[in-house]
Design an enzyme around this catalytic site. Structure first.
Site, PDB file in Angstrom:
ATOM      1  N   GLU A  10     -10.008  -0.777   3.474  1.00  0.00           N
ATOM      2  CA  GLU A  10     -10.845  -0.347   4.514  1.00  0.00           C
ATOM      3  C   GLU A  10     -12.073  -0.728   4.484  1.00  0.00           C
ATOM      4  OE1 GLU A  10      -8.467   1.036   6.219  1.00  0.00           O
ATOM      5  OE2 GLU A  10      -8.828   3.267   6.047  1.00  0.00           O
ATOM      6  N   ASP A  54       0.975  -1.313  -0.129  1.00  0.00           N
ATOM      7  CA  ASP A  54      -0.076  -0.139   0.075  1.00  0.00           C
ATOM      8  C   ASP A  54       1.050   1.148  -0.054  1.00  0.00           C
ATOM      9  OD1 ASP A  54       0.961  -0.402   2.489  1.00  0.00           O
ATOM     10  OD2 ASP A  54      -1.140  -0.727   3.717  1.00  0.00           O
ATOM     11  N   HIS A  66      -8.971  -3.522   8.647  1.00  0.00           N
ATOM     12  CA  HIS A  66      -8.240  -3.444   7.345  1.00  0.00           C
ATOM     13  C   HIS A  66      -7.229  -4.475   7.217  1.00  0.00           C
ATOM     14  CE1 HIS A  66      -5.401   0.344   8.213  1.00  0.00           C
ATOM     15  NE2 HIS A  66      -4.923  -1.031   8.456  1.00  0.00           N
ATOM     16  N   ASN A  87      -9.509  -1.120  12.619  1.00  0.00           N
ATOM     17  CA  ASN A  87     -10.655  -0.788  12.061  1.00  0.00           C
ATOM     18  C   ASN A  87     -10.948  -2.364  11.165  1.00  0.00           C
ATOM     19  OD1 ASN A  87      -8.973  -0.585  10.129  1.00  0.00           O
ATOM     20  ND2 ASN A  87     -10.134   1.187   9.254  1.00  0.00           N
TER      21      ASN A  87
HETATM   22  P1  PGA Z   1       0.236  -1.476  12.935  1.00  0.00           P
HETATM   23  O1  PGA Z   1      -0.403  -1.489  11.813  1.00  0.00           O
HETATM   24  O2  PGA Z   1       1.263  -2.728  12.755  1.00  0.00           O
HETATM   25  O3  PGA Z   1       1.245  -0.089  12.737  1.00  0.00           O
HETATM   26  O4  PGA Z   1      -0.590  -1.473  14.215  1.00  0.00           O
HETATM   27  C1  PGA Z   1      -1.517  -2.375  11.246  1.00  0.00           C
HETATM   28  C2  PGA Z   1      -2.202  -1.985  10.154  1.00  0.00           C
HETATM   29  O5  PGA Z   1      -2.732  -0.893  10.293  1.00  0.00           O
HETATM   30  O6  PGA Z   1      -2.449  -2.592   9.064  1.00  0.00           O
END
Ligand code: PGA
Length: 244
Positions: free
Chosen positions: A145, A70, A140, A138
Site C-alpha cells: 500500500e 498476498d 498498490h 491507490n
Molecule cells: P482488481 O484488483 O484486479 O480486482 O481490480 C487489483 C488490485 O487491487 O491489485
C-alpha cells in the site's frame, strides 16, 4: 533495466490472450519456473484462457511452482475470504498445480519474523521468474500500500481505506473486508526476472497514467515497476488507457 513495454489492447478478451501469451512464454522456457499470480478481477480472464490451453494440452504446467502474492490476516481456516482459496479455485486447480509446488505466505504466529525467513528462502531458491500483478486504484502492487518503497520486504500491512472500499465488492460490504494482511514485498517483486502488470477499466485510468508517466515514488508503489530489474510488460485495455 529497460522501460516497461506498454501494450494497449482493445478489450478484456485481448487482455486475457495477451497475458496468457506472456505466461506461456515463461512456462515453456526450459526448466522449472516460479510464478506469482495476482488475485483480483483483472487477471480472471487470463487464468481462464490459460486453463483452456492447459486442458487442450497446449500448456504443460508440471515445471511450474507458485508463490502466493498476498493474504488477509486474522481469518479462520476455511474462511471464504481467504485469498489462498481464491487462488486454489482460479489458478492452482484449473492449472493442475499440486500442493507441493505451492509456497504460501505465513499467516500465523510471529508473522513478521516468518516473513523475513520467507524472503530469505525465496531468494535461496532463485527468486521469481514471473510476477503477474494487478494495479490497485491507490497504486498498490499486491498489498504494498502507499507509501511503500522499492526495498519493502515481505511483511504485515494495514490496508488503506481505498483498498478496503475497492475489495468490499468481493465480500459484501466494507465491514466484511479484513484490514490486516501480509504481502510479498516490492523488493522481491521488483527483483523478478519478468513482470506482467494487467490493468483494465476506466476506474484505473488516473492511476495507470500516474504509475507510468508520473514521478517514481512511494505514494504510487506501482511506479517502481519502471525501476524493476527484469523485463516488464504492462497490458492495459483501452478503457483504462484512454479513460473512457
Ligand atoms: P482488481 O484488483 O484486479 O480486482 O481490480 C487489483 C488490485 O487491487 O491489485
Amino acid at each position: 533495466m529497460a522501460d516497461p513495454h506498454l501494450v494497449v489492447v482493445d478489450d478484456a478478451a485481448w487482455l486475457a490472450r495477451a497475458g496468457a501469451d506472456v505466461v506461456a512464454d515463461v512456462v515453456h522456457a526450459d526448466g522449472p519456473v516460479t510464478i506469482v499470480p495476482a488475485t483480483g478481477d483483472t487477471p480472471v480472464g487470463m487464468y481462464a484462457e490459460l486453463a483452456e490451453r492447459h486442458a487442450r494440452g497446449d500448456l504443460d504446467t508440471r515445471d511450474v511452482s507458485v508463490v502466493q502474492l498476498d493474504e488477509y490476516l486474522g481469518l479462520e481456516t476455511g474462511d471464504r475470504r481467504a485469498l489462498f482459496g481464491w487462488m486454489e479455485r482460479t489458478v492452482l486447480g484449473p492449472l493442475s498445480i499440486d500442493d507441493e509446488r505451492v509456497v504460501r505466505l505465513p499467516t500465523d504466529g510471529d508473522v513478521d519474523a516468518a516473513c523475513a525467513a520467507f524472503d530469505r528462502d525465496l531468494e535461496a531458491r532463485g527468486g521469481i521468474d514471473l510476477a503477474i500483478l494487478g494495479l490497485g486504484t491507490n497504486g498498490h502492487l499486491g498489498f504494498n500500500e502507499p507509501p511503500s518503497n522499492a526495498q519493502s520486504p515481505t511483511r504485515t500491512v494495514e490496508l488503506t481505506q481505498d483498498t478496503v472500499a475497492a475489495n468490499a465488492r468481493y465480500w459484501g460490504s466494507e465491514g466484511d473486508v479484513p484490514t490486516r494482511a501480509v504481502t510479498l514485498g516490492l523488493r522481491t517483486l521488483l527483483d523478478a526476472r519478468r513482470i506482467v502488470l494487467l490493468v483494465a477499466g476506466a476506474s484505473k485510468h488516473a492511476i495507470v497514467r500516474r504509475a507510468l508517466e508520473g514521478p517514481v515514488r512511494e505514494d504510487v508503489p506501482a511506479s517502481f515497476v519502471r525501476e524493476a530489474r527484469g523485463s516488464v510488460t504492462v497490458l492495459v485495455d483501452r478503457a483504462a488507457w484512454e479513460g473512457e
